[in-house]
Design a protein around this motif. Sequence first.
Motif, PDB file in Angstrom:
ATOM      1  N   THR A 110     -10.868 -21.704 -40.976  1.00  0.00           N
ATOM      2  CA  THR A 110     -10.342 -22.963 -40.727  1.00  0.00           C
ATOM      3  C   THR A 110      -8.848 -23.235 -41.612  1.00  0.00           C
ATOM      4  O   THR A 110      -8.641 -23.387 -42.674  1.00  0.00           O
ATOM      5  CB  THR A 110     -10.925 -24.247 -40.928  1.00  0.00           C
ATOM      6  N   ASP A 111      -7.384 -22.221 -41.413  1.00  0.00           N
ATOM      7  CA  ASP A 111      -6.692 -22.584 -41.386  1.00  0.00           C
ATOM      8  C   ASP A 111      -5.457 -23.714 -41.092  1.00  0.00           C
ATOM      9  O   ASP A 111      -6.250 -24.172 -40.637  1.00  0.00           O
ATOM     10  CB  ASP A 111      -5.544 -21.061 -41.159  1.00  0.00           C
ATOM     11  N   THR A 112      -4.745 -24.059 -41.377  1.00  0.00           N
ATOM     12  CA  THR A 112      -4.102 -25.004 -40.853  1.00  0.00           C
ATOM     13  C   THR A 112      -2.814 -25.165 -39.333  1.00  0.00           C
ATOM     14  O   THR A 112      -3.309 -26.837 -39.268  1.00  0.00           O
ATOM     15  CB  THR A 112      -2.508 -24.853 -41.669  1.00  0.00           C
ATOM     16  N   GLU A 113      -3.753 -23.573 -38.471  1.00  0.00           N
ATOM     17  CA  GLU A 113      -2.841 -24.611 -37.663  1.00  0.00           C
ATOM     18  C   GLU A 113      -4.247 -25.329 -36.937  1.00  0.00           C
ATOM     19  O   GLU A 113      -4.386 -25.717 -35.589  1.00  0.00           O
ATOM     20  CB  GLU A 113      -2.533 -23.089 -36.720  1.00  0.00           C
ATOM     21  N   ALA A 114      -5.363 -24.735 -37.312  1.00  0.00           N
ATOM     22  CA  ALA A 114      -6.802 -25.534 -36.473  1.00  0.00           C
ATOM     23  C   ALA A 114      -6.514 -26.883 -37.303  1.00  0.00           C
ATOM     24  O   ALA A 114      -7.784 -27.877 -36.352  1.00  0.00           O
ATOM     25  CB  ALA A 114      -7.759 -24.910 -37.254  1.00  0.00           C
ATOM     26  N   LEU A 115      -6.578 -27.409 -38.227  1.00  0.00           N
ATOM     27  CA  LEU A 115      -6.176 -28.602 -38.582  1.00  0.00           C
ATOM     28  C   LEU A 115      -5.134 -29.553 -37.767  1.00  0.00           C
ATOM     29  O   LEU A 115      -5.775 -30.809 -37.453  1.00  0.00           O
ATOM     30  CB  LEU A 115      -5.274 -28.952 -40.218  1.00  0.00           C
ATOM     31  N   LEU A 116      -3.854 -28.662 -37.595  1.00  0.00           N
ATOM     32  CA  LEU A 116      -2.973 -30.116 -36.196  1.00  0.00           C
ATOM     33  C   LEU A 116      -4.327 -29.693 -35.047  1.00  0.00           C
ATOM     34  O   LEU A 116      -3.921 -30.769 -34.956  1.00  0.00           O
ATOM     35  CB  LEU A 116      -2.035 -29.005 -36.343  1.00  0.00           C
ATOM     36  N   MET A 117      -5.108 -28.976 -34.595  1.00  0.00           N
ATOM     37  CA  MET A 117      -5.043 -29.289 -33.659  1.00  0.00           C
ATOM     38  C   MET A 117      -6.325 -30.191 -33.866  1.00  0.00           C
ATOM     39  O   MET A 117      -6.771 -31.268 -32.562  1.00  0.00           O
ATOM     40  CB  MET A 117      -6.384 -28.124 -32.978  1.00  0.00           C
ATOM     41  N   GLY A 118      -7.188 -30.600 -34.394  1.00  0.00           N
ATOM     42  CA  GLY A 118      -7.841 -30.980 -34.768  1.00  0.00           C
ATOM     43  C   GLY A 118      -6.994 -32.828 -34.487  1.00  0.00           C
ATOM     44  O   GLY A 118      -8.098 -33.601 -34.281  1.00  0.00           O
ATOM     45  N   ILE A 119      -6.131 -32.598 -35.170  1.00  0.00           N
ATOM     46  CA  ILE A 119      -5.718 -34.227 -35.203  1.00  0.00           C
ATOM     47  C   ILE A 119      -5.025 -34.247 -33.941  1.00  0.00           C
ATOM     48  O   ILE A 119      -5.117 -35.176 -33.795  1.00  0.00           O
ATOM     49  CB  ILE A 119      -4.450 -33.913 -36.469  1.00  0.00           C
ATOM     50  N   GLU A 202       4.442 -22.263 -44.832  1.00  0.00           N
ATOM     51  CA  GLU A 202       4.475 -20.540 -44.988  1.00  0.00           C
ATOM     52  C   GLU A 202       3.241 -20.171 -43.923  1.00  0.00           C
ATOM     53  O   GLU A 202       2.526 -19.210 -43.690  1.00  0.00           O
ATOM     54  CB  GLU A 202       4.544 -19.447 -45.897  1.00  0.00           C
ATOM     55  N   SER A 203       2.705 -21.729 -43.689  1.00  0.00           N
ATOM     56  CA  SER A 203       1.228 -21.114 -43.088  1.00  0.00           C
ATOM     57  C   SER A 203       1.489 -21.241 -41.106  1.00  0.00           C
ATOM     58  O   SER A 203       2.849 -22.095 -40.576  1.00  0.00           O
ATOM     59  CB  SER A 203       0.467 -22.437 -42.931  1.00  0.00           C
ATOM     60  N   PRO A 204      -0.202 -21.277 -41.017  1.00  0.00           N
ATOM     61  CA  PRO A 204       0.650 -21.182 -39.515  1.00  0.00           C
ATOM     62  C   PRO A 204       0.972 -22.358 -38.220  1.00  0.00           C
ATOM     63  O   PRO A 204       1.933 -22.514 -37.770  1.00  0.00           O
ATOM     64  CB  PRO A 204      -0.531 -20.368 -38.798  1.00  0.00           C
TER      65      PRO A 204
END
Length: 235
Positions: A110-119, A202-204
């Motif tokens: 679970t990376d930062t782009e998944a956190l963004l989608m979750g929001i 540097e994260s996606p």
Amino acid sequence: MAAHSLSATSITRPELKQFNLNKSALGLHISLRSQWLGTIAMNKFSLQSSSIRPLFTRRRRISATISFSLPTSKPDRTDATEKIPRWSSKAIKSFAMSELEARKIKSPTTDTEALLMGILIEGTSFASKFLRANGITLLKVRDEILKLRGKPEMFFFSPEHPPLTEAAQRALDWAIDEKLKSGENGEITTTHLLLGLWRQEESPGHQVLAALGFNDEKAKELDSLISEPGFVEDS
């Protein structure tokens, strides 16, 4: 060809002298009697019969588990404080949705782009509304993620709870630290989480946001909004 009449018990054709139709709890039973072939029994039309179950493809069930807190890499950080900040229910739901999205894109983590989608999938928080107001939608985010990651491997399955990457964990820790620094009462919100993932340059997740027009000015605007006295997640 002359029309033939068909009833539940017979067919008026010379070569088929009897047609029996019986319904039962197991399904549909049909028998045909022919002067050349004898009696033909057919019992393969039941929707409950195990004979047709292999025709349906079994899909792997995807589910998300919602806990009452989010992972932290510094469990001792808040032990010495009088008031331990809690995550809002919308932030917790956003995190649960991010795990689910990570599995959908067949990610091992679970990376930062998944956190963004979750929001964005949670959809009712101030952070998600702010993103949509600035033209950052779930569909656009998914398109950018596809550009970054490429198409997922067809036969790869993510774990039930894809572990957080270091960048995603730092985003959560940043949100907690900022809430502690503020000295304000209340919960850690989804907006704190969004700002936390933006800090991971540097994260996606940061790259996707930047590609869609999010910048430091918008981050400062968000930061000033959550710093106002009385700010709550539902605003």
